[in-house]
Design an enzyme around this catalytic site. Structure first.
Site, PDB file in Angstrom:
ATOM      1  N   MET A 181     -43.460  25.225   1.937  1.00  0.00           N
ATOM      2  CA  MET A 181     -42.127  25.180   1.330  1.00  0.00           C
ATOM      3  C   MET A 181     -41.414  23.902   1.787  1.00  0.00           C
ATOM      4  O   MET A 181     -40.195  23.797   1.714  1.00  0.00           O
ATOM      5  CB  MET A 181     -41.332  26.430   1.693  1.00  0.00           C
ATOM      6  CG  MET A 181     -42.028  27.698   1.183  1.00  0.00           C
ATOM      7  SD  MET A 181     -40.924  29.066   0.856  1.00  0.00           S
ATOM      8  CE  MET A 181     -40.283  29.372   2.473  1.00  0.00           C
ATOM      9  N   GLY A 182     -42.200  22.934   2.273  1.00  0.00           N
ATOM     10  CA  GLY A 182     -41.627  21.646   2.659  1.00  0.00           C
ATOM     11  C   GLY A 182     -40.948  21.686   4.007  1.00  0.00           C
ATOM     12  O   GLY A 182     -41.141  22.620   4.793  1.00  0.00           O
ATOM     13  N   LEU A 206     -41.653  19.674   6.436  1.00  0.00           N
ATOM     14  CA  LEU A 206     -42.908  19.769   7.191  1.00  0.00           C
ATOM     15  C   LEU A 206     -42.723  19.365   8.657  1.00  0.00           C
ATOM     16  O   LEU A 206     -42.028  18.400   8.959  1.00  0.00           O
ATOM     17  CB  LEU A 206     -43.971  18.884   6.533  1.00  0.00           C
ATOM     18  CG  LEU A 206     -44.218  19.166   5.040  1.00  0.00           C
ATOM     19  CD1 LEU A 206     -45.265  18.203   4.477  1.00  0.00           C
ATOM     20  CD2 LEU A 206     -44.643  20.618   4.811  1.00  0.00           C
ATOM     21  N   HIS A 259     -47.294  22.340  10.227  1.00  0.00           N
ATOM     22  CA  HIS A 259     -47.887  22.004   8.921  1.00  0.00           C
ATOM     23  C   HIS A 259     -48.898  20.862   9.081  1.00  0.00           C
ATOM     24  O   HIS A 259     -49.966  20.877   8.478  1.00  0.00           O
ATOM     25  CB  HIS A 259     -46.810  21.544   7.938  1.00  0.00           C
ATOM     26  CG  HIS A 259     -45.803  22.588   7.569  1.00  0.00           C
ATOM     27  ND1 HIS A 259     -44.490  22.505   7.947  1.00  0.00           N
ATOM     28  CD2 HIS A 259     -45.917  23.729   6.833  1.00  0.00           C
ATOM     29  CE1 HIS A 259     -43.829  23.536   7.477  1.00  0.00           C
ATOM     30  NE2 HIS A 259     -44.660  24.309   6.803  1.00  0.00           N
ATOM     31  N   SER A 318     -39.798  25.750  10.221  1.00  0.00           N
ATOM     32  CA  SER A 318     -38.763  24.957   9.536  1.00  0.00           C
ATOM     33  C   SER A 318     -37.391  25.536   9.851  1.00  0.00           C
ATOM     34  O   SER A 318     -36.391  24.808   9.870  1.00  0.00           O
ATOM     35  CB  SER A 318     -38.990  24.976   8.024  1.00  0.00           C
ATOM     36  OG  SER A 318     -40.286  24.524   7.743  1.00  0.00           O
TER      37      SER A 318
HETATM   38  O1  PAF Z   1     -45.673  30.201   4.469  1.00  0.00           O
HETATM   39  C1  PAF Z   1     -45.004  29.636   3.583  1.00  0.00           C
HETATM   40  O2  PAF Z   1     -44.482  28.537   3.772  1.00  0.00           O
HETATM   41  C2  PAF Z   1     -44.854  30.300   2.219  1.00  0.00           C
HETATM   42  O3  PAF Z   1     -44.785  31.683   2.353  1.00  0.00           O
HETATM   43  C3  PAF Z   1     -45.964  29.904   1.214  1.00  0.00           C
HETATM   44  C4  PAF Z   1     -47.318  30.337   1.714  1.00  0.00           C
HETATM   45  C5  PAF Z   1     -45.957  28.389   1.033  1.00  0.00           C
HETATM   46  C6  PAF Z   1     -45.714  30.564  -0.122  1.00  0.00           C
HETATM   47  O4  PAF Z   1     -44.516  30.155  -0.688  1.00  0.00           O
END
Ligand code: PAF
Length: 281
Positions: A31-32, A34, A38, A187
């Site tokens: 979901m950005g 980062l 990530h 995040s």
């Molecule tokens: O873990 C996350 O960031 C979210 O739940 C995902 C897996 C990107 C789905 O939107």
């Protein structure tokens, strides 16, 4: 040079071309905003695949009406830089209206595994996660998809969904990445004031309480949970959402510590809900 695709058609075309050329695709859905957590997933994907795709999409269907969809942190420029530096091949960055048209009506539900832990306090959360991942897997057609173990229930649910629905990909779980003082990277840590940041250490420390008790031979789940809750309650900025010890496969409650089990917690620090866990195996 990382390519940024904003439409489903463009993303599908390049993924199809790569697949036809026999190139393996690793995928990191995000979901950005980062962070190093990530980055560790992305690095793993880059090292194990010919091509790596990162999706950046704050998925509205996994947020409840009272949750932080609107204020969820977004920073595309710094995400782009991080992806570029690690050697990502493509970023999929769609608009919500592209993923969910006005007529959108299809949802994916995994039962049982979603009944407790985060599924209890975040109604429909996993339905949103499974729905968006189904869409993303169909668009990106990855061979491998990488998920952090911090979201232990999500990892378990996604593995079940991939097996049950015969998706042609393998889910890879990656270790939790922590700050040097033990706070699990998230995040949502961005929301914390400096007092709250200090208070948030009670999550990892309460897991350490459980680890110490288990190492000392204690097996009574109720007693271990109580000790953890008591520890967290000493922190005035913290409010327990849940402290659970569940079977590591079924995620159902257990009464006595047996391997594998998952010790999972969700705690509000001020208004910010944080999660952490320890997998005992
Ligand atoms: O873990 C996350 O960031 C979210 O739940 C995902 C897996 C990107 C789905 O939107």
């Amino acid at each position: 040079m990382v390519k940024v695709f904003r439409t489903i058609g463009e993303m599908k075309n390049i993924a199809r071309d790569w697949g036809r050329s026999g190139l393996s695709i690793g995928f990191v859905p995000t979901m950005g905003c980062l962070h190093d957590g990530h980055a560790s997933l992305i690095k793993k994907s880059v090292s194990q695949n010919d091509k790596t795709v990162v999706s950046i999409f704050v998925n509205p269907t996994q947020f409840g009406p009272e949750e932080d969809l609107d204020k969820y942190p977004r920073d595309f420029d710094s995400d782009l830089e991080l992806c570029q530096n690690i050697g990502v091949d493509a970023i999929f960055f769609p608009e919500p209206s592209m993923m969910y048209s006005d007529n959108y009506n299809t949802y994916v539900n995994v039962k049982q595994l979603t009944n407790n832990l985060c599924g209890k306090s975040r109604k429909n959360h996993f339905e949103g996660v499974c729905t968006v991942l189904t869409k993303l897997f169909n668009i990106v057609k990855p061979d491998y998809a990488y998920f952090g173990k911090k979201d232990a229930q999500q990892l378990c649910v996604v593995k079940r969904m991939v097996e049950d629905l015969n998706f042609d990909l393998k889910i890879i779980g990656c270790d939790i990445v922590r700050e040097s003082d033990g706070l699990a990277m998230s995040s949502r840590n961005k929301y914390l004031s400096s007092d709250e940041r200090a208070a948030a250490l009670c999550l990892n420390k309460s897991l350490n309480v459980a680890k110490r008790l288990i190492s000392a031979g204690k097996t009574d789940v109720n007693m271990i949970r109580s000790e953890m809750i008591e520890f967290i309650s000493k922190q005035p900025l913290a409010k327990v959402d849940y402290v659970e010890i569940v079977d590591g496969c079924s995620l159902q409650p257990i009464t006595c510590i047996t391997k594998p089990c998952l010790i999972a917690i969700a705690v509000y620090i001020g208004k910010t809900r944080l999660i952490d866990n320890f997998y005992y195996e």
